[in-house]
Enzyme design. Structure first.
Site, PDB file in Angstrom:
ATOM      1  NE  ARG A  17      -8.606   2.549  -0.479  1.00 42.70           N
ATOM      2  CZ  ARG A  17      -8.505   3.426   0.514  1.00 42.70           C
ATOM      3  NH1 ARG A  17      -8.608   3.052   1.749  1.00 42.70           N
ATOM      4  NH2 ARG A  17      -8.338   4.685   0.244  1.00 42.70           N
ATOM      5  NE  ARG A  19      -3.785   2.493   1.137  1.00 40.95           N
ATOM      6  CZ  ARG A  19      -4.678   2.548   2.114  1.00 40.95           C
ATOM      7  NH1 ARG A  19      -4.912   1.487   2.852  1.00 40.95           N
ATOM      8  NH2 ARG A  19      -5.361   3.649   2.354  1.00 40.95           N
ATOM      9  CG  ASP A  50      -9.989   1.695   7.776  1.00 43.43           C
ATOM     10  OD1 ASP A  50      -8.858   2.125   7.505  1.00 43.43           O
ATOM     11  OD2 ASP A  50     -10.962   1.811   7.006  1.00 43.43           O
ATOM     12  CG  ASP A  90      -8.476   0.725   4.234  1.00 41.51           C
ATOM     13  OD1 ASP A  90      -7.608   1.414   4.796  1.00 41.51           O
ATOM     14  OD2 ASP A  90      -9.694   1.003   4.258  1.00 41.51           O
TER      15      ASP A  90
HETATM   16  N1  PH2 Z   1     -13.208   1.317   1.518  1.00 42.70           N
HETATM   17  C1  PH2 Z   1     -13.105   2.560   1.092  1.00 42.70           C
HETATM   18  C2  PH2 Z   1     -14.029   3.155   0.120  1.00 42.70           C
HETATM   19  N2  PH2 Z   1     -15.109   2.303  -0.237  1.00 42.70           N
HETATM   20  N3  PH2 Z   1     -16.223   0.252  -0.202  1.00 42.70           N
HETATM   21  C3  PH2 Z   1     -16.311  -1.007   0.246  1.00 42.70           C
HETATM   22  N4  PH2 Z   1     -17.318  -1.774  -0.158  1.00 42.70           N
HETATM   23  N5  PH2 Z   1     -15.401  -1.543   1.128  1.00 42.70           N
HETATM   24  C4  PH2 Z   1     -14.349  -0.811   1.565  1.00 42.70           C
HETATM   25  O1  PH2 Z   1     -13.514  -1.318   2.367  1.00 42.70           O
HETATM   26  C5  PH2 Z   1     -14.223   0.528   1.110  1.00 42.70           C
HETATM   27  C6  PH2 Z   1     -15.197   1.028   0.211  1.00 42.70           C
HETATM   28  C7  PH2 Z   1     -12.033   3.423   1.572  1.00 42.70           C
HETATM   29  O2  PH2 Z   1     -11.353   2.889   2.641  1.00 42.70           O
HETATM   30 MG    MG Z   2      -7.888   3.164   5.985  1.00 44.97          MG
HETATM   31 MG    MG Z   3     -11.109   2.371   4.946  1.00 43.74          MG
END
Ligand code: PH2
Ligand code: MG
Ligand code: MG
Length: 179
Positions: free
Chosen positions: A99, A88, A104, A102
């Site tokens: 990405r 990343r 979080d 990710d």
């Molecule tokens: N993450 C995002 C933006 N949009 N959509 C889905 N379905 N799942 C994600 O993890 C996601 C997203 C930005 O972190």
């Molecule tokens: Mg993030």
């Molecule tokens: Mg995110």
């Protein structure tokens, strides 16, 4: 020496570039090696429609529950270094854009944090079916502390509120079955 307290932390995992399932698996393998931290539960993987302003491919999303004595910022640093180790590039990527991985930080015990690098609980957690559905499958009773983003609620309560407001679109977050 005081023994640092362990708290429950919740993480959302997402990928929509390359071998998505492999990225989630590699991230979990790396999460297991974070110091002062144990992996308590990992959800199944869900395939989800991309949310947000940028057209992009479907995501695979999952959730993990950790027990950790790291501070919120130390855990966030560990998650960011795992993101980097999986390719990343935060500088190159767009906010909300595609990405490889990710990670979080959603909830860290009772911590309520408002800062430039980190907001806890995650400010958009309650709006996102792709976060709440995987998370509710492993930790429905986890408490989301009260913050500017909403009242104290369990994950199951937050998901019920989102469902009642039409925020859970049928078919937009389904269990992933690799072929
Ligand atoms: N993450 C995002 C933006 N949009 N959509 C889905 N379905 N799942 C994600 O993890 C996601 C997203 C930005 O972190
Ligand atoms: Mg993030
Ligand atoms: Mg995110």
């Amino acid at each position: 020496l005081p023994v640092p307290a362990f708290v429950s932390a919740a993480i959302a995992l997402g990928s929509n570039v390359g071998d998505r399932a492999r990225h989630l698996g590699s991230a979990l393998d790396a999460i297991v090696s974070i110091p002062r931290t144990e992996l308590r539960a990992a959800s199944r993987i869900f395939e989800t429609m991309p949310v947000g302003p940028i057209p992009q491919g479907r995501y695979l999303n999952s959730a993990a529950i950790l027990s950790t004595s790291l501070s919120p910022h130390a855990l966030l640093d560990a998650l960011h270094s795992i993101e980097r180790s999986l390719g990343r590039d935060r500088e190159a990527g767009q906010r909300w854009g595609p990405r490889t991985i990710d990670l979080d930080l959603l909830v860290h015990g009772e911590a309520v944090v408002e800062g430039p690098e980190l907001t806890l609980p995650h400010p958009r957690l309650r709006e996102r079916a792709f976060v709440l559905i995987p998370l509710a499958s492993v930790a429905p009773d986890l408490v989301i502390p009260a913050s500017d983003a909403g009242p104290e609620q369990t994950v199951a309560q937050a998901l019920a509120v989102l469902e009642a407001s039409g925020g859970v679109v049928p078919g937009a977050c389904i269990l992933y079955e690799p072929e």
